[in-house]
Write a protein that holds these residues in place. Structure first.
Motif, PDB file in Angstrom:
ATOM      1  N   VAL A   1       7.163  -4.297   6.667  1.00 54.16           N
ATOM      2  CA  VAL A   1       7.760  -4.101   5.347  1.00 54.16           C
ATOM      3  C   VAL A   1       9.279  -4.081   5.456  1.00 54.16           C
ATOM      4  O   VAL A   1       9.839  -3.327   6.254  1.00 54.16           O
ATOM      5  CB  VAL A   1       7.263  -2.791   4.706  1.00 54.16           C
ATOM      6  CG1 VAL A   1       7.966  -2.543   3.385  1.00 54.16           C
ATOM      7  CG2 VAL A   1       5.755  -2.846   4.491  1.00 54.16           C
TER       8      VAL A   1
ATOM      9  N   ARG B   1      12.881  -4.244  12.501  1.00 49.51           N
ATOM     10  CA  ARG B   1      12.077  -3.020  12.430  1.00 49.51           C
ATOM     11  C   ARG B   1      10.713  -3.308  11.817  1.00 49.51           C
ATOM     12  O   ARG B   1       9.688  -2.798  12.274  1.00 49.51           O
ATOM     13  CB  ARG B   1      12.829  -1.977  11.604  1.00 49.51           C
ATOM     14  CG  ARG B   1      12.228  -0.605  11.644  1.00 49.51           C
ATOM     15  CD  ARG B   1      12.981   0.355  10.745  1.00 49.51           C
ATOM     16  NE  ARG B   1      12.782   0.041   9.340  1.00 49.51           N
ATOM     17  CZ  ARG B   1      13.214   0.797   8.338  1.00 49.51           C
ATOM     18  NH1 ARG B   1      13.906   1.894   8.582  1.00 49.51           N
ATOM     19  NH2 ARG B   1      12.989   0.454   7.096  1.00 49.51           N
TER      20      ARG B   1
ATOM     21  N   THR C   1      11.837   4.658  17.211  1.00 53.20           N
ATOM     22  CA  THR C   1      11.167   5.679  16.392  1.00 53.20           C
ATOM     23  C   THR C   1      10.212   5.015  15.399  1.00 53.20           C
ATOM     24  O   THR C   1       9.111   5.506  15.180  1.00 53.20           O
ATOM     25  CB  THR C   1      12.176   6.552  15.609  1.00 53.20           C
ATOM     26  OG1 THR C   1      13.088   5.703  14.940  1.00 53.20           O
ATOM     27  CG2 THR C   1      12.930   7.478  16.510  1.00 53.20           C
ATOM     28  N   TYR C   2      10.623   3.884  14.842  1.00 58.17           N
ATOM     29  CA  TYR C   2       9.747   3.223  13.871  1.00 58.17           C
ATOM     30  C   TYR C   2       8.444   2.777  14.538  1.00 58.17           C
ATOM     31  O   TYR C   2       7.365   2.929  13.968  1.00 58.17           O
ATOM     32  CB  TYR C   2      10.457   2.029  13.242  1.00 58.17           C
ATOM     33  CG  TYR C   2       9.895   1.612  11.919  1.00 58.17           C
ATOM     34  CD1 TYR C   2      10.117   2.386  10.782  1.00 58.17           C
ATOM     35  CD2 TYR C   2       9.138   0.455  11.784  1.00 58.17           C
ATOM     36  CE1 TYR C   2       9.608   2.010   9.553  1.00 58.17           C
ATOM     37  CE2 TYR C   2       8.625   0.068  10.554  1.00 58.17           C
ATOM     38  CZ  TYR C   2       8.866   0.847   9.441  1.00 58.17           C
ATOM     39  OH  TYR C   2       8.356   0.476   8.219  1.00 58.17           O
TER      40      TYR C   2
ATOM     41  N   ARG D   1      -1.617  -0.674   6.341  1.00 58.96           N
ATOM     42  CA  ARG D   1      -0.191  -0.593   6.671  1.00 58.96           C
ATOM     43  C   ARG D   1       0.060  -0.755   8.159  1.00 58.96           C
ATOM     44  O   ARG D   1       1.129  -1.213   8.570  1.00 58.96           O
ATOM     45  CB  ARG D   1       0.389   0.735   6.161  1.00 58.96           C
ATOM     46  CG  ARG D   1       0.400   0.845   4.641  1.00 58.96           C
ATOM     47  CD  ARG D   1       1.362   1.917   4.150  1.00 58.96           C
ATOM     48  NE  ARG D   1       1.054   3.237   4.664  1.00 58.96           N
ATOM     49  CZ  ARG D   1       0.190   4.080   4.116  1.00 58.96           C
ATOM     50  NH1 ARG D   1      -0.437   3.757   3.004  1.00 58.96           N
ATOM     51  NH2 ARG D   1      -0.033   5.260   4.640  1.00 58.96           N
ATOM     52  N   ALA D   2      -0.926  -0.416   8.974  1.00 54.76           N
ATOM     53  CA  ALA D   2      -0.764  -0.597  10.415  1.00 54.76           C
ATOM     54  C   ALA D   2      -0.545  -2.069  10.770  1.00 54.76           C
ATOM     55  O   ALA D   2       0.040  -2.380  11.807  1.00 54.76           O
ATOM     56  CB  ALA D   2      -1.987  -0.052  11.145  1.00 54.76           C
TER      57      ALA D   2
ATOM     58  N   ALA E   1       0.819  -1.212   0.000  1.00 48.39           N
ATOM     59  CA  ALA E   1       0.000   0.000   0.000  1.00 48.39           C
ATOM     60  C   ALA E   1       0.854   1.265   0.000  1.00 48.39           C
ATOM     61  O   ALA E   1       0.530   2.260   0.635  1.00 48.39           O
ATOM     62  CB  ALA E   1      -0.975   0.020   1.177  1.00 48.39           C
ATOM     63  N   THR E   2       1.985   1.201  -0.729  1.00 47.69           N
ATOM     64  CA  THR E   2       2.768   2.426  -0.894  1.00 47.69           C
ATOM     65  C   THR E   2       2.833   2.826  -2.362  1.00 47.69           C
ATOM     66  O   THR E   2       3.457   3.826  -2.690  1.00 47.69           O
ATOM     67  CB  THR E   2       4.210   2.289  -0.365  1.00 47.69           C
ATOM     68  OG1 THR E   2       4.813   1.170  -0.968  1.00 47.69           O
ATOM     69  CG2 THR E   2       4.218   2.125   1.133  1.00 47.69           C
TER      70      THR E   2
ATOM     71  N   ARG F   1       7.124   4.203  17.048  1.00 47.95           N
ATOM     72  CA  ARG F   1       6.354   5.422  17.331  1.00 47.95           C
ATOM     73  C   ARG F   1       5.608   5.913  16.096  1.00 47.95           C
ATOM     74  O   ARG F   1       4.527   6.478  16.236  1.00 47.95           O
ATOM     75  CB  ARG F   1       7.275   6.525  17.865  1.00 47.95           C
ATOM     76  CG  ARG F   1       7.870   6.236  19.221  1.00 47.95           C
ATOM     77  CD  ARG F   1       6.836   6.276  20.331  1.00 47.95           C
ATOM     78  NE  ARG F   1       6.233   7.602  20.438  1.00 47.95           N
ATOM     79  CZ  ARG F   1       4.962   7.840  20.713  1.00 47.95           C
ATOM     80  NH1 ARG F   1       4.135   6.836  20.908  1.00 47.95           N
ATOM     81  NH2 ARG F   1       4.510   9.078  20.786  1.00 47.95           N
ATOM     82  N   TYR F   2       6.161   5.686  14.888  1.00 49.09           N
ATOM     83  CA  TYR F   2       5.433   6.087  13.683  1.00 49.09           C
ATOM     84  C   TYR F   2       4.069   5.411  13.623  1.00 49.09           C
ATOM     85  O   TYR F   2       3.113   5.959  13.084  1.00 49.09           O
ATOM     86  CB  TYR F   2       6.192   5.723  12.405  1.00 49.09           C
ATOM     87  CG  TYR F   2       7.541   6.376  12.260  1.00 49.09           C
ATOM     88  CD1 TYR F   2       7.812   7.601  12.851  1.00 49.09           C
ATOM     89  CD2 TYR F   2       8.549   5.766  11.527  1.00 49.09           C
ATOM     90  CE1 TYR F   2       9.046   8.183  12.711  1.00 49.09           C
ATOM     91  CE2 TYR F   2       9.786   6.347  11.378  1.00 49.09           C
ATOM     92  CZ  TYR F   2      10.031   7.554  11.979  1.00 49.09           C
ATOM     93  OH  TYR F   2      11.257   8.125  11.829  1.00 49.09           O
ATOM     94  N   PHE F   3       4.006   4.183  14.145  1.00 45.69           N
ATOM     95  CA  PHE F   3       2.723   3.474  14.160  1.00 45.69           C
ATOM     96  C   PHE F   3       1.827   3.981  15.281  1.00 45.69           C
ATOM     97  O   PHE F   3       0.693   3.542  15.408  1.00 45.69           O
ATOM     98  CB  PHE F   3       2.943   1.968  14.364  1.00 45.69           C
ATOM     99  CG  PHE F   3       3.450   1.260  13.135  1.00 45.69           C
ATOM    100  CD1 PHE F   3       2.594   0.930  12.104  1.00 45.69           C
ATOM    101  CD2 PHE F   3       4.789   0.924  13.019  1.00 45.69           C
ATOM    102  CE1 PHE F   3       3.051   0.264  10.971  1.00 45.69           C
ATOM    103  CE2 PHE F   3       5.256   0.265  11.898  1.00 45.69           C
ATOM    104  CZ  PHE F   3       4.394  -0.068  10.877  1.00 45.69           C
ATOM    105  N   GLY F   4       2.373   4.850  16.124  1.00 52.48           N
ATOM    106  CA  GLY F   4       1.599   5.360  17.235  1.00 52.48           C
ATOM    107  C   GLY F   4       1.587   4.399  18.409  1.00 52.48           C
ATOM    108  O   GLY F   4       0.745   4.525  19.301  1.00 52.48           O
TER     109      GLY F   4
ATOM    110  N   PRO G   1      -3.700   3.447   5.221  1.00 55.54           N
ATOM    111  CA  PRO G   1      -3.135   3.525   6.569  1.00 55.54           C
ATOM    112  C   PRO G   1      -3.576   2.376   7.477  1.00 55.54           C
ATOM    113  O   PRO G   1      -2.775   1.857   8.245  1.00 55.54           O
ATOM    114  CB  PRO G   1      -3.662   4.871   7.095  1.00 55.54           C
ATOM    115  CG  PRO G   1      -3.917   5.673   5.870  1.00 55.54           C
ATOM    116  CD  PRO G   1      -4.346   4.702   4.822  1.00 55.54           C
TER     117      PRO G   1
END
Ligand code: ATP
Ligand code: MG
Lengths: 262, 341
Positions: B114, B181, B133-134, B109-110, B85-86, B136-139, B106
């Motif tokens: 990947v 990751r 950090t990666y 991808r959650a 989905a990119t 955290r991108y997912f929340g 989104p």
């Protein structure tokens, strides 16, 4: 839209974490840059200017005239650096934005986050800069909030423009040389920073009129020592900065998403 | 998990790019030219579009480990990015985890992990910070990430490198970190684009072992590769892609059975002599394939066929009898070898 804000905070969080690694340089530059400027140009050149024109530049001592412009320059410089380098890294150097876009983040949220983190840096830079100006007697205590505010506004709005421009860069070297020669340098030279814009020939003055630095400087001089500015001019300059910022962010968000999904 | 029907991706290329792209095919054989992804003329600007993925059908079930095998430029990464989905598809149907990536990117991808073909790590941050950090991108909340990162550092055998900058890692370590990751959000579907390309044999085996472990835990794996041994090791089922199309599909063993004899005799007579010898080997094996550096005799009785070759008076410089592999399937289907085709 309500979901957008928290997601871009996460990107900003990463950016701030990266900035934190550079905190010593950021602090050293944040303090060193204004001190050097003020000692060499403000006091050195200022003394010369003041000696030659006893009435001052536009009626005030050179240092006072210069201070708002220096502050706005520093803010715009911070916005440019803190947006363009992470953006070049994210698209070209380590392609990190592509990894981010593989998570639940969208391209627009990544763009927002970069600008948000840059804003933190801009506020820091302008605050430190203002403190140094104040220590040198170049600004009054009362000017703190309005001056820092208007410079930050200019820095963030320019950051948004840089977002839109940098996200289109195909190679870093072309971007850096074109951006510096055709945009940044003319802006810093022809925005009425070191002398009033009116001194320039008319065919160069237009650079000032479209330059966010000139608008921020005009506003700054008005807020700092009450340089003459009609209310409509103040309004127009503020609106111009906001419009630049909004356009930059809108286009930047769009380019981010398009480039990350191409 | 994945359902694709007539999935297509067309890249537009500028008229100038088109010219540069064409040059190499002009001086090669027609056979080579026809393997290139199809180009379709479009519009007034003289630009063309390249069908990088040309109407493929795929189904991957939960828990499966599925492979896409193909040479450079076959369209593997393009397919993977559409699944991830990119990358927007040009046409066709695509459903990932029951949703359409065009509308629910989104959310999809959650739940995806990947591992892109190129490492996209932040080299200025440490190993641990990259994972943090990666996540955290997912929340994901920090409290959930801290124990998860410990597990992933163990899994990737990077505990002793946890506080080192990524810059200082070897290629294999970076690859392991990229895989770790990709697992940070506990994905139900893991997409790996050439996970071991560029690694030395030992590093590859470590990675295979890790991926094998993942399979056991029920994660659905989709991976691309141009190593047939990797495909045989890791994939229960695979498709072979060539020039944007799927040319075969099945379990590795079934594909070998369908498209190849059981054994292969590889003989080398020296670069110039291979083609001289070829006509004299008539009647040996089911089929003989000529490669630039060797002849491949497809047969079920390798040893005796090799003896027959020698008996006809042709002494090979080197000779090898081996079991047929996916490489042979690929060669049969596409007319060229998989690596450095
Ligand atoms: N962004 C793009 N724009 C234009 N053409 C592209 C783009 N990405 C890939 N292509 C073209 O699409 C075709 C398929 O590329 P793709 O990257 O999917 O192949 P691949 O099977 O992953 O190859 P490799 O083994 O080299 O990674 C190639 O001909 C490539 O040149
Ligand atoms: Mg690829």
């Amino acid at each position: 839209m309500s979901l957008t804000a928290p997601a871009s905070f996460r990107v900003a969080e990463y950016r701030l974490r990266s900035m934190w690694k550079w905190r010593n340089s950021i602090i050293a530059f944040g303090v060193g840059n204004p001190v050097l400027y003020l000692v060499s140009i403000g006091l050195g050149v200022g003394a010369l200017v003041d000696a030659n024109s006893p009435d001052g530049v536009t009626g005030v001592p050179y240092l006072l005239f210069l201070a708002p412009a220096l502050l706005a320059t520093a803010a715009i410089q911070a916005g440019q650096d803190e947006v363009s380098f992470p953006t070049l890294a994210g698209f070209i150097w380590n392609r990190l934005f592509f990894a981010m876009r593989a998570t639940s983040l969208s391209g627009g949220q990544i763009a927002d986050g970069v600008l948000l983190a840059a804003s933190v840096r801009i506020i820091f830079t302008t605050t430190v800069y203002w403190l140094v100006l104040w220590a040198f007697g170049a600004v009054d205590l009362g000017s703190a909030l309005p001056l820092i505010g208007v410079s930050t506004l200019a820095g963030v709005c320019w950051g948004a423009v840089a977002l839109a421009l940098t996200s289109r860069a195909k190679t870093d070297s072309t971007y850096i040389s074109v951006m510096w020669r055709l945009v940044i340098m003319p802006m810093f030279l022809f925005s009425g920073t070191f002398y009033p814009l009116a001194v320039l020939p008319l065919w160069l003055q237009w650079i000032g009129w479209i330059s966010p630095l000139w608008h921020a400087t005009e506003l700054g001089r008005w807020l700092s020592y009450g340089a003459p500015l009609e209310p409509w001019q103040a309004l127009l300059s503020t609106a111009y900065l906001l419009a630049l910022g909004a356009t930059g962010l809108l286009l930047g968000r769009r380019t981010f998403e398009a480039r990350l999904t191409a | 998990m994945i359902r694709a029907r007539a999935l297509t991706k067309a890249y537009s290329r500028a008229a100038s790019a088109k010219r540069a792209e064409r040059r190499p095919s002009e001086d090669t054989s027609a056979k080579r030219a026809e393997r290139r992804p199809s180009e379709v003329s479009t519009g007034s600007d003289g630009g063309r579009t390249l069908l990088a993925v040309d109407g493929i059908d795929l189904d991957v079930a939960a828990g499966e480990s599925f492979g896409i095998l193909g040479a450079n430029g076959a369209g593997k990464s393009t397919t993977m990015r559409m699944i991830g989905a990119t990358l927007q598809r040009t046409s066709g149907e695509l459903t990932i985890l029951g949703r359409d990536p065009a509308h629910e990117g989104p959310v999809i991808r959650a739940h995806l992990g990947v591992v892109p073909q190129q490492d996209t790590l932040d080299t200025e941050l440490t190993v641990r910070e990259n994972l943090l950090t990666y996540g955290r991108y997912f929340g994901l909340p920090r409290t959930a990430l801290v124990p998860r990162i410990e597990e992933l550092l163990d899994f990737a055998q990077l505990q002793d490198k946890r506080d080192e900058k990524v810059e200082a890692l070897s290629g294999g370590m970076k690859r392991r970190l990229t895989i770790a990751r990709g697992l940070v959000n506990d994905p139900s579907l893991l997409l790996l684009d050439e996970p071991t390309t560029g690694l030395d044999p030992q590093a590859r085996h470590i990675l295979w072992d890790r991926l094998y472990q993942l399979r056991e835990t029920g994660v659905t794996l989709v991976l691309t590769t141009h190593y047939m041994d990797e495909a045989e090791q890791l994939c229960e089922r695979l498709v072979i892609m060539d020039a944007g199309r799927i040319v075969a599909e099945g379990a590795p063993a079934d594909l070998i059975r369908t498209y190849s004899s059981r054994e292969v005799v590889e003989v080398r007579f020296g670069t110039n002599r291979n083609s001289e010898v070829l006509p004299h080997l008539h009647g040996i094996g089911d089929r003989i394939e000529e490669l630039p550096d060797r002849l491949l005799v497809y047969t079920d009785t390798g040893e005796s066929d090799l003896q027959e070759i020698v008996a006809r008076g042709f002494m090979p410089v080197t000779a090898l009898v081996r079991r047929a592999s996916l490489e042979d399937v690929f060669l049969r289907l596409t007319g060229r070898s998989l690596v450095d085709g």
